[in-house]
Design an enzyme around this catalytic site. Structure first.
Site, PDB file in Angstrom:
ATOM      1  CB  CYS A 181      -0.651  -7.611  -8.930  1.00 56.90           C
ATOM      2  SG  CYS A 181      -0.903  -7.926  -9.984  1.00 56.90           S
ATOM      3  CB  THR A 218      -5.052   1.468   6.109  1.00 56.54           C
ATOM      4  OG1 THR A 218      -4.705   1.013   5.196  1.00 56.54           O
ATOM      5  CG2 THR A 218      -5.021   0.080   6.901  1.00 56.54           C
ATOM      6  CB  CYS A 238       1.130  -9.165 -15.891  1.00 48.93           C
ATOM      7  SG  CYS A 238       2.014  -9.876 -14.927  1.00 48.93           S
ATOM      8  CB  CYS A 248       2.266 -14.162  -9.848  1.00 53.80           C
ATOM      9  SG  CYS A 248       1.612 -13.902  -9.509  1.00 53.80           S
ATOM     10  CB  CYS A 266      -3.613 -12.266 -15.391  1.00 53.53           C
ATOM     11  SG  CYS A 266      -3.086 -12.358 -13.817  1.00 53.53           S
ATOM     12  CB  SER A 291      -0.858  -0.223   0.981  1.00 52.91           C
ATOM     13  OG  SER A 291      -1.898   0.976   1.656  1.00 52.91           O
ATOM     14  NE  ARG A 345      -2.960  -7.599  -3.185  1.00 51.99           N
ATOM     15  CZ  ARG A 345      -4.243  -7.679  -3.364  1.00 51.99           C
ATOM     16  NH1 ARG A 345      -5.416  -7.966  -4.833  1.00 51.99           N
ATOM     17  NH2 ARG A 345      -5.231  -8.701  -2.259  1.00 51.99           N
TER      18      ARG A 345
END
Lengths: 253, 557
Positions: free
Chosen positions: B528, B337, B491, B525, B531, B53, B301
């Protein structure tokens, strides 16, 4: 027969170490820590020795901060029976670690100490050898195969060692120190059910004072720096160009 | 190994996911119902390993959860002191005036710049001290259902080989059974998705719309570090049809968090969020902050941007969705958050009530508690802002936001809708304008592979590929022929690679015969989930890989 397996908490092997900007060491703040991979192999070998009926009890020990408990829990989840944490905020050098382990050996009475050949953080490759020297025990380092024939008051460990240019098989009389190499075994997962069960296994905490060992450092770290950045390569178009570059730029032919 | 014997543990509550929502829920549960047994599983190798974050956080929920967090050493050390919103053109930067007056909800006074991973590590310590059992390194892979009720989850098997057979180190997963299961997987959770489908939780709500955040952590020379500085930009390099912008926060010891969010409802198939993030660093609004520093971490993310209109039904028989798994994020505020934490706390209170009251199928009071809370008021007030950008574009959308906030104070009698899911709004390659991204310079801007390297990503080598095309044949006809492989651009970790693309006509070997094909480098990977969201025909299914895999974000990230 009781086994003692010392394990070290180190920066996880997946995490790229980063030197602190002031050059005093590697920045560990908030980074993932885990058991030294060579020590994992040692724990696995100990568990296999117990599964083969050679060992009856496996005691794991770690020296360091409170969070080393997590490392010990992992070893317990893999199959060790109980754990000892020697609590210290200092980062003892190999000689001090060997002295602490000697004190624990005298206290616990194992006939075999199995440990990683080195830790992946400082790559010292010294603790096992120093421990053998302090105890006056036989040592078999860099083990890629271990067979133990224990007898009531003695026995032999037959150890295949990885040496330059091949394998060497030696027999050492027990009690002995074995330091393990990468190809000895593939450690098992600490499965979730076993991690849960490990929470109930005994863990004892000792202080440096309990063992009467002085861990004052004998080495001074002058400076820690990162290796020079590797320069990017180039793609050559032809063999002739490669030869010409090797000759004129790299000057190696 | 034809039969698979799984061990079983029973708990009162199982929490899936160790982010702010899951940890806050666990803590609240033990506070209000100390006797309840609570188990939390997390697929990252440790708590914090998968947390990504900005982050500027509003301490409102934390104040309610652990009022003495300062005394307990919570890592909220840098107060946000200098707050800027900047509109960018290719060469210039215009500071949006009177931000605090027009949009007081966007102000950061009283907020803190943090590493959310560090905050989660701290929260995990608080939770464990209350008796929550936390097991990182184990991903929940399977829903357990009995008589129409979710009765827990099973963790994934370990040591399964690439071909799907048990390998030498095989260890079967474990069944974690519970009266109530809370799904706190974050945005686009793989089990949350299945729960929503199983119980029809999205019926009657807008499709969720998403963003992708790509982040770098920098260490800069002390002389150019200005702790407390919070800067957001919008405008360039995105066009007016694409929602997004950058953040930059100076915090901690010479650390700068820099990142970029792109709304995944972007239409241009040639767009690469990673490269947008890279090229923006060359702009004078960013460059001087980072130049001379070194990049120490990288990650990405997806996040939920749908807001109130896209929040599904929150409870189902056997549990609830919390945090960003449900979509609790305040987009205009650029914060989630506090919302994730508050939703977790409210769910915990509802679950505690249900545990004490005969354990009915659904912890139903959760929904009412959410609707009666400040969280709902807050999300209701800003509900029209994100869709306004989608509807009117960046400039008019921003103007609308100002009017909505200033004149209507969020009480507009209308609600703008999210009409289409993100995967359905991509334009074909022919209809999109190609984007010419500058080559990385290796000092300020970088390529994907050196970036992924800094995420410390690892997956056990010999395991089944966790990213699967439901229909492999469709890739060539749809993804390549129509869109020219958007996955290879969106990606942020270089998982999707087209092999033999030049080859239609001139490649050598087998590629010349078969033409372009998709290579999936699943070991890269960073989890996140983009995809799973953006594939034009939703042909990519993201499943949890072996526990402990994925990124290992460092402290400060």
């Amino acid at each position: 027969m009781k086994l003692l397996v010392p394990v070290k908490r180190v920066l996880d092997y997946n995490v790229k170490p980063r030197v602190r900007a002031d050059g005093t060491g590697v920045d560990l703040a908030g980074s993932k820590m885990s058991m030294n991979p060579f020590d994992e192999i040692a724990v696995e070998e100990a568990v296999r020795l117990r599964e083969r009926g050679v060992a009856t009890e496996i005691v794991v020990v770690s020296i360091g901060v409170q969070q080393c408990q997590e490392t010990l829990r992992t070893a317990l989840a893999m199959g060790a029976d109980r754990a000892i944490l020697v609590l210290t905020e200092a980062a003892p050098e190999p000689l001090a670690v060997a002295k602490l382990l000697r004190a624990l050996v005298l206290r616990e009475g194992p006939r075999l100490v199995v440990l990683g050949k080195q830790a992946i953080d400082d790559d010292m490759n010294a603790t096992g050898q120093m421990l053998a020297g302090l105890l006056g025990w036989a040592q078999a380092t860099f083990a890629s195969r271990v067979e133990v024939a224990a007898e009531a008051d003695g026995g032999t460990a037959t150890v295949t060692r990885e040496v330059d240019g091949g394998l060497e098989t030696i027999a050492v009389a027990l009690p002995a120190i074995v330091t393990v190499d990468l190809r000895l075994n593939e450690p098992r997962y600490a499965s979730l059910p076993n991690i849960m069960k490990a929470r109930k296994k005994p863990m004892e905490t000792l202080s440096l004072g309990d063992l009467g060992v002085d861990v004052t450092p004998r080495l001074t770290t002058l400076r820690v720096s990162e290796p020079p950045v590797r320069k990017g390569g180039v793609t050559v178009g032809s063999v002739a160009e490669l030869v010409s570059k090797l000759r004129s730029e790299a000057r190696v032919i | 190994m034809s039969e698979r014997v799984r061990e079983v543990m029973e708990y009162d509550v199982v929490v899936v996911g160790g982010g702010p929502a899951g940890l806050s829920a666990s803590i609240r549960l033990k506070q209000v119902s100390p006797g309840a047994s609570v188990c939390l599983v997390e697929k990252g190798s440790e708590i914090g390993a998968h947390i990504l974050s900005g982050a500027v956080i509003e301490p409102r929920a934390l104040d309610e959860l652990i009022p003495d967090w300062r005394e307990r050493g919570a890592p909220l050390d840098t107060a946000a002191t200098d707050d800027r919103m900047i509109y960018l053109t290719a060469k210039r930067a215009v500071r949006v005036p009177l931000l605090d007056t027009v949009m007081p909800h966007m102000g950061n006074h009283g907020n803190f710049i943090v590493s959310l991973g560090d905050v989660c590590r701290w929260l995990a310590g608080q939770a464990e001290a209350l008796g929550v059992e936390i097991y990182p390194g184990f991903g929940a892979a399977e829903l357990l259902e009995e008589d129409g009720r979710i009765v827990g989850v099973a963790t994934g098997d370990m040591g399964v080989t690439r071909s799907g057979e048990p390998g030498p180190g095989y260890a079967p997963g474990m069944e974690l059974r519970a009266a109530y299961t809370l799904f706190a997987e974050g945005c686009r959770g793989s089990l949350s998705k299945r729960v929503m489908a199983r119980f029809g939780l999205r019926a009657g709500v807008d499709p969720q719309t998403y963003g992708l955040g790509v982040k770098e952590l920098w260490e800069v020379p002390a002389a150019q570090h200005r702790p407390g500085l919070v800067q957001h930009t919008f405008g360039w390099p995105l066009d007016h049809r694409t929602y997004g912008g950058s953040w930059m926060y100076h915090f901690g010891e010479n650390l700068v968090s820099y990142g970029f969010v792109v709304g995944l409802d972007y239409p241009n198939t040639w767009l690469s969020p990673f490269d947008e993030m890279q090229r923006l660093k060359l702009h004078p609004a960013i460059r001087p902050h980072l130049e001379g520093g070194r990049r120490i971490s990288y990650g990405a993310r997806a996040l939920s941007e749908g807001g109130l209109q896209s929040i599904p039904r929150l409870t189902f028989p056997g549990g609830a969705l919390i945090g960003d798994a449900a979509g609790f994020l305040n987009v205009p505020k650029i914060k989630g958050t506090h919302a994730a934490m508050k939703s977790g706390m409210l769910a915990a209170e509802a679950v505690a009530e249900a545990l004490a009251d005969g354990r009915p199928a659904e912890p139903a009071s959760f929904t009412a508690r959410v609707r009666a809370s400040w969280l709902w008021q807050e999300l209701r007030g800003v509900r029209n802002i994100r869709p306004a950008f989608a509807k009117y574009g960046t400039i008019v959308g921003a103007a609308y936001s100002g009017l909505d906030a200033m004149l209507l104070r969020g009480r507009a009698p209308w609600t703008l809708r999210h009409r289409h899911p993100d995967h359905a709004v991509l334009d074909s390659a022919a209809a999109s304008t190609p984007i010419d991204y500058p080559k990385p310079d290796g000092r300020l801007t970088f390529d994907k592979s050196s970036s992924v390297f800094l995420s410390n990503t690892n997956h056990a080598e010999d395991q089944p590929v966790h990213l699967v095309l439901r229909d492999p044949a469709r890739w060539r006809a749809v993804n390549w022929d129509r869109f020219r492989s958007p996955e290879s651009r969106y990606c942020p970790a270089g998982v999707y690679e087209v092999v033999g693309a030049d080859g239609v006509g001139e490649a050598v070997g087998a590629d010349a015969v078969s033409g372009p094909r998709l290579q999936i480098n699943a070991q890269n990977c960073v989890h996140c989930k983009t995809c799973d969201i953006k594939d034009p025909t939703e042909n990519i299914d993201w499943a949890a890989p072996e526990g402990g895999g994925g990124p290992n974000y460092i402290g400060g990230m």
